[in-house]
Design a protein around this motif. Structure first.
Motif, PDB file in Angstrom:
ATOM      1  N   ASP A  43       0.882  -1.633   0.195  1.00 17.10           N
ATOM      2  CA  ASP A  43       0.112   0.180   0.029  1.00 17.10           C
ATOM      3  C   ASP A  43       1.077   1.201   0.553  1.00 17.10           C
ATOM      4  O   ASP A  43       0.086   2.516   0.007  1.00 17.10           O
ATOM      5  N   ILE A  62      -4.200  -1.342   0.511  1.00 18.07           N
ATOM      6  CA  ILE A  62      -3.804  -1.809  -1.237  1.00 18.07           C
ATOM      7  C   ILE A  62      -5.499  -1.776  -1.633  1.00 18.07           C
ATOM      8  O   ILE A  62      -5.459  -1.835  -2.832  1.00 18.07           O
ATOM      9  N   LYS A  80      -7.614   0.217  -1.875  1.00 16.86           N
ATOM     10  CA  LYS A  80      -7.062   1.556  -3.089  1.00 16.86           C
ATOM     11  C   LYS A  80      -6.994   1.096  -4.575  1.00 16.86           C
ATOM     12  O   LYS A  80      -7.295   1.910  -5.786  1.00 16.86           O
TER      13      LYS A  80
END
Ligand code: NA7
Length: 852
Positions: free
Chosen positions: A570, A748, A751
Motif C-alpha cells: 500500500d 491496497i 486502493k
C-alpha cells in the motif's frame, strides 16, 4: 552477603552475565526502573567469553558486527584491533561495557541458580542458589545462553588420565604451556578447528581425533591498523546499516540467484569471490539455493572439498578431511585460518575415529578400538548440550509443579524462543526455537531483550500478574520452526547440535527458527502489534497472529521479500505496484512448452496442448487488482493449466484501471468469453465445455463473466474463482483480521477497488454477490486462503451460490496468503490448488451450445 539475600524480593531476577545478561540488567534496571538481582556462575562477566579461554578462541562474525548496537556511545568509543577479535579482546569489551553501564553491582558472581519454582498463589518465582540463598522475583529472565553447558564425553576414563586434561569450555585462566608436549585434540567442530590451528606450531606432537570432517572455510581475519580502528568506530552506523534486514543480521551481499541456474564457471567465480572475502559470506552471499536444495548444496560442498585437496599435501589425509556425509551448512559452519595447512606439518597427525571409535581415556592417553596412543595433554573440544541443558539446569518447576524436563521430554517447545507454556513470567533470551543460531548473536540478543522489556513494561503498566505463552501458540510456533527447517538441508546432517543429535538420547527436533532475522523480527513485531497474540495475560489469551500460522514455505518467501527490502504494497505508487506484479513471474514455476496462438481482437493468447480434441476450454483472467498484471504474468500458469488439464487455455487481456476504470475490464473479459464461445472450435476447443477462471481480481471478473454469460445465453461448464474479491463493502472478520497482511493488505485492496470503480455505482457487474439472482449459474469451484482478507467474502459468495442451487465446491487452503497462486516455485503447496482445479475441470460436463 548470603544472608542479605535470604528472603529478598525482586521485580526481576536475571541469570547470566554474557551479552544477554549485561544488556538485560541495564534495560530492566536503568530503563524500566525495576529492582533487579542477577546471578552468574562464573567469577566475572562475559558468559561464553569468560569460560571459553582456549587458545585460538575468537568470534566468526566481524567484531564491528559482533558487538552491541543499542548504544551510540559504546559503538563510538570501543575500537576493535582485529577484524574478528579473539577471546581476550571480546572479554575485555564486555568487562568495559559492564563497567560503563555499571551493571556488575547487580550481579552475584560465583553463584549458580539451582532451583526456580513458580508460586502460583503469589504469582512469583522462588529462586534458590548453590550457596543456600533464596529469593523471589515477579519475573525471571534467563540469559544462560544456548552453548554454555559442555557435553559429557561418551567415553570413560577422563579422571584416570595422568597428564593434563582440558576442556575448551572451561579452560584455565593461567597460560597453558604446550611446548615440547604430546597433545591430543578430540573434536573438529568450530572449537576444535580454532584450537588445532592455533597450537599446531606449539606442541611437539599434535594428534587430532576426528569423527566427522567439517566444511571449514577461511575466516579472513587480519589486524586492523590504528587509523582504521578509529574510522570503523566512528562509522559504525554506516558499516552496520540495515544489518537486521539481512538474513543473519550482518549486511553481507545478497546471493546471486540459484546455483543451479548458474554455469560451472559462474559458480566458481562467485564461490572464489566470497571464499576470499571470508566468514559467513560463503554461505549467505553466494547462491540462494545452497541451503535449500541438496543438488545446489553439492556444488558448494564440492567446491570446498576441492579447496581442501589443494591445501593438504597428503592425498590420504586430504580425503579424510573432506566431508562427504552431510550437506554444507547442515552443521554450523566453522571458519579457519591455516587449519588445513596444519596437517602438512610432520608432527601433526590425523586419526579417524569414525572407523575406530574412541573407547576410553586411559592413564597414559587415548584408546580407540584399534590402537592406544600416549599423550601429555588431552584437549576435549567435544561440544555442548545446546539450548535445553542450560535451562534444565535452572531446576525449573512451573505451574502445578510442572517440571521442565517433563515438558520437554520429546524435545524443546517454546513460543519465539522467549517463553515456555506452563512457565508464566519466565522469559528466555535466545532460548530453544529462537532465531539466534543463524542470527548474529548480539543483535538477536538485543531484539529478544527489547521484546521482553516491552512485555514486562506492559505487564507492569496493566498490573498483569501473569504473562505466558499459550500451549496453542507454542504448537503453532513449533510447527513453523520445524516446517522451515524441513525446507532446508539441515535435517540431512547427522550428529549436529542444530537438531539435538550431538547428544546421545537427546530428542531430535527443531532447536531453532531458521527463517532468518527479518522474518523473525516481523513476526515479533506483529505479535506486539496485535496485543501479544499467542500470549495469555492473566490467563486471557490473545489469538495467534497470522504470521505464526503461515505455511513454512510461504513464511520463508515472505522473509526473503522482507530481506530484499520490499515495501508494503500500500506504500507503492501505481508503477511500483505494476512492477511488483510483473516480478511475481520470477516466483512462478516455468510453464511447459506448447503451441501458443496470438489473437489481436480481442487480445488473447491461446495455449494449445498437443492432445486430440475437441478439448475442454479454460478462459483465464489474470490477477493484479484491476490495476496491474498482464498476459505475461499469466503465461506460466496458463501453460500449466493447459498441460495438466489437457485443455485449451485462452488467456484474455483486459484494460486496466485507473486509465480504464469500470466497466472496461468486465466488458473486455466478457467480450473475450463471447469470442471464445464462437471461435474456440477452430483451435480444437469444445465450446460446450468452457470453464471461466480467474485469480484474485481476475476471479472477480470471472464471477461476473459467469453471470453475464448466463444472462446472454452462453453455456458455461464451470467457473473457477481463485481467492476472488467479491464486494468492496463487504464487512467480514477476515477483512479485519488480515487487514495488515500477510503480503496483501486492506489498504491496497481498497486502493485497487477505488481505482477500478472510479466512482461508479456498485452493481452486480463489479460485485457479483449483488446479482438479483445467482440461480442457473455454472457450477463453481471457489478456492480461498486462510490468511487472506478476501477469504470470508469469497466463502460467503460460495454459500450464496449454493443457496441459489448452483453446485459449489469450496476449498480453503490453510497457512497461505493472497497472491500465492503466482508463487508456485517457492510455495510447493500451490500444486494442491492446481490439483483441486484439475479435479473440478475433469468433472465439468458438456453444455448444449448453439455455437457448436
Ligand atoms: P561441535 O560443533 O558440536 O563439535 C564437537 C566436535 O566434537 C565434533 O567434531 C564432534 O564430532 C566431536 N565429538 C563429540 N563427541 C565425540 C566423541 N565421542 N568421539 C569423537 N568425537 C566427538 O562443538 P564446538 O564446540 O566445536 O562448536 C560449538 C559451537 O560453538 C559452534 O557451532 C559455534 O556456534 C560456536 P561429530 O561431529 O559429532 O562426529
Amino acid at each position: 552477603m548470603e544472608d542479605t539475600l535470604m528472603g529478598s524480593h525482586y521485580d526481576v531476577v536475571v541469570v547470566g552475565a554474557g551479552f544477554a545478561g549485561l544488556y538485560a540488567v541495564h534495560k530492566m534496571r536503568d530503563e524500566l526502573g525495576l529492582d533487579v538481582q542477577a546471578f552468574e556462575a562464573a567469577g566475572g562477566v562475559g558468559g561464553t567469553w569468560w569460560w571459553n579461554r582456549y587458545p585460538g578462541a575468537r568470534c566468526d562474525f566481524e567484531s564491528i558486527h559482533y558487538s552491541y548496537s543499542f548504544s551510540e556511545e559504546i559503538q563510538r568509543e570501543w575500537e576493535w584491533s582485529e577484524r574478528f577479535a579473539g577471546q581476550p579482546e571480546i572479554l575485555a569489551y564486555l568487562e568495559w561495557v559492564a563497567d560503563k553501564l555499571d551493571v556488575r553491582r547487580a550481579f552475584r558472581f560465583n553463584t549458580r541458580v539451582t532451583s526456580t519454582t513458580w508460586d502460583d498463589k503469589a504469582a512469583r518465582w522462588i529462586i534458590c542458589t548453590d550457596d543456600g540463598a533464596t529469593c523471589t522475583a515477579r519475573f525471571v529472565v534467563s540469559c544462560v545462553g544456548g552453548l554454555s553447558v559442555a557435553k559429557e564425553p561418551e567415553f570413560p576414563g577422563s579422571e584416570t588420565f595422568r597428564g593434563e586434561l582440558y576442556r575448551t569450555s572451561s579452560w584455565p585462566h593461567e597460560p597453558v604451556d604446550l611446548t615440547g608436549k604430546r597433545v591430543a585434540v578430540i573434536g573438529t567442530g568450530s572449537t576444535g578447528i580454532q584450537v588445532i590451528q592455533e597450537i599446531a606450531n606449539e606442541a611437539a606432537e599434535l594428534t587430532v581425533f576426528q569423527r566427522t570432517p567439517n566444511f571449514a572455510a577461511p575466516l579472513g581475519n587480519e589486524p586492523v591498523d590504528l587509523a582504521q580502528r578509529r574510522w570503523n568506530a566512528e562509522h559504525h552506523a554506516e558499516l552496520r546499516a540495515g544489518s537486521r534486514q539481512h538474513m543473519i543480521g550482518v549486511p553481507y551481499d545478497p546471493p546471486s540467484g540459484p546455483a543451479l541456474a548458474a554455469t560451472p564457471d559462474e559458480r566458481r567465480r562467485i564461490f572464489d569471490k566470497y571464499w576470499d572475502r571470508g566468514g559467513f559470506r560463503l554461505l549467505v552471499s553466494t547462491f540462494s539455493d545452497v541451503i535449500f536444495n541438496q543438488q545446489a548444496n553439492e556444488t558448494i560442498a564440492e567446491y570446498i572439498r576441492e579447496r581442501i585437496r589443494e591445501r593438504v599435501k597428503d592425498p590420504a589425509t586430504a580425503a579424510l578431511l573432506c566431508p562427504t556425509d552431510h550437506p554444507y551448512a547442515s552443521k554450523r559452519p566453522p571458519f579457519e585460518t591455516g587449519y588445513y595447512e596444519a596437517y602438512n606439518l610432520p608432527h601433526v597427525h590425523l586419526v579417524d575415529v569414525r572407523s575406530a571409535p574412541i573407547e576410553a581415556i586411559t592413564p597414559t592417553g587415548v584408546r580407540t578400538s584399534s590402537k592406544s596412543y600416549e599423550f601429555d595433554v588431552i584437549i576435549l573440544a567435544t561440544g555442548f548440550d545446546v539450548f535445553t541443558r542450560p535451562l534444565l539446569n535452572l531446576g525449573l518447576r512451573g505451574r502445578d509443579g510442572l517440571k521442565l524436563e517433563d515438558r520437554w521430554a520429546n524435545g524443546p517447545t517454546s513460543y519465539l524462543g522467549v517463553q515456555i507454556a506452563g512457565f508464566p513470567n519466565l522469559f528466555v533470551i535466545n532460548g530453544p526455537k529462537s532465531a539466534v543460531a543463524l542470527y548474529n548473536v548480539p543483535l538477536a540478543t538485543e531484539d529478544n531483550v527489547n521484546f521482553v522489556a516491552a512485555a514486562l513494561a506492559r505487564a507492569i503498566a496493566d498490573k498483569t500478574a501473569t504473562f505466558e505463552a499459550t500451549y496453542e501458540a507454542e504448537e503453532a510456533w513449533g510447527r513453523l520452526c520445524e516446517g522451515i527447517l524441513n525446507l532446508t538441508v539441515i535435517p540431512h546432517s547427522k550428529g549436529s547440535w542444530y537438531m539435538g543429535e550431538n547428544i546421545p538420547g537427546k530428542a531430535r527436533a527443531a532447536y531453532f527458527f531458521a527463517g532468518g532475522a527479518p522474518l523473525y523480527r516481523a513476526i515479533c513485531a506483529e505479535i506486539v502489534h496485535v496485543g501479544y497474540g499467542g500470549f495469555a495475560l492473566d490467563r486471557v489469551s490473545a489469538p495467534i497472529p497470522p504470521m505464526v500460522r503461515l505455511d513454512p514455505a510461504a513464511a520463508l518467501l515472505l522473509g526473503s521479500m522482507l530481506a530484499r527490502g520490499m515495501k508494503p504494497l500500500d506504500e507503492l505508487n501505481l508503477d511500483e505496484v505494476r512492477a511488483v506484479a510483473e516480478s511475481l513471474r520470477e516466483l512462478q514455476l516455468p510453464g511447459p512448452a506448447m503451441r501458443v496462438e496470438i489473437v489481436e481482437e480481442p487480445r488473447a493468447r491461446i495455449y494449445i496442448p498437443d492432445r486430440a480434441g475437441p478439448l475442454p476450454v479454460i478462459v483465464f483472467y489474470h490477477g493484479g487488482g484491476w490495476i496491474s498484471g498482464s498476459l505475461d504474468l499469466a503465461d506460466a500458469p496458463c501453460r500449466r493449466l493447459a498441460d495438466e488439464n489437457g485443455a485449451i487455455v485462452v488467456s484474455a487481456h483486459y484494460r486496466l484501471a485507473p486509465e480504464h476504470s469500470f466497466p472496461a475490464a468486465t466488458d473486455d473479459t466478457f467480450a473475450a468469453l463471447s469470442w471464445v464461445w464462437k471461435h474456440v472450435s477452430a483451435y480444437g476447443g469444445d465450446p460446450g465445455r468452457i470453464v471461466v477462471m480467474g485469480e484474485s481480481a481476475g476471479a472477480n471478473l470471472a464471477a461476473v463473466a459467469a453471470i453475464r454469460a448466463r444472462d446472454a445465453g452462453i453455456p458455461l461448464a464451470g467457473q473457477v474463482l481463485i481467492y476472488p474479491p467479491i464486494d468492496p463493502e463487504a464487512s467480514t472478520a477476515s477483512r479485519t483480521e488480515f487487514a495488515d497482511g500477510p503480503f496483501f493488505t486492506r489498504a491496497i485492496g481498497e486502493k485497487m477497488w477505488g481505482a477500478y470503480l472510479g466512482g461508479a455505482e456498485l452493481t452486480e457487474l463489479a460485485a457479483p454477490s449483488r446479482a438479483s439472482s445467482l440461480a442457473g449459474l455454472a457450477p463453481a469451484l471457489v478456492l480461498t486462503l486462510e490468511l487472506d482478507m478476501s477469504r470470508d467474502e469469497a466463502e460467503d459468495y460460495a454459500g450464496a451460490l449454493a443457496s441459489a442451487g448452483v453446485p459449489v465446491r469450496l476449498h480453503r487452503f490453510d497457512g497461505l496468503f493472497h497472491g500465492v497462486f503466482n508463487m508456485s516455485a517457492f510455495i510447493p503447496r500451490v500444486r494442491e490448488m492446481y490439483a483441486s482445479i484439475g479435479e473440478f475441470v475433469a468433472t465439468c460436463k458438456e453444455q448444449i451450445t448453439e455455437a457448436a
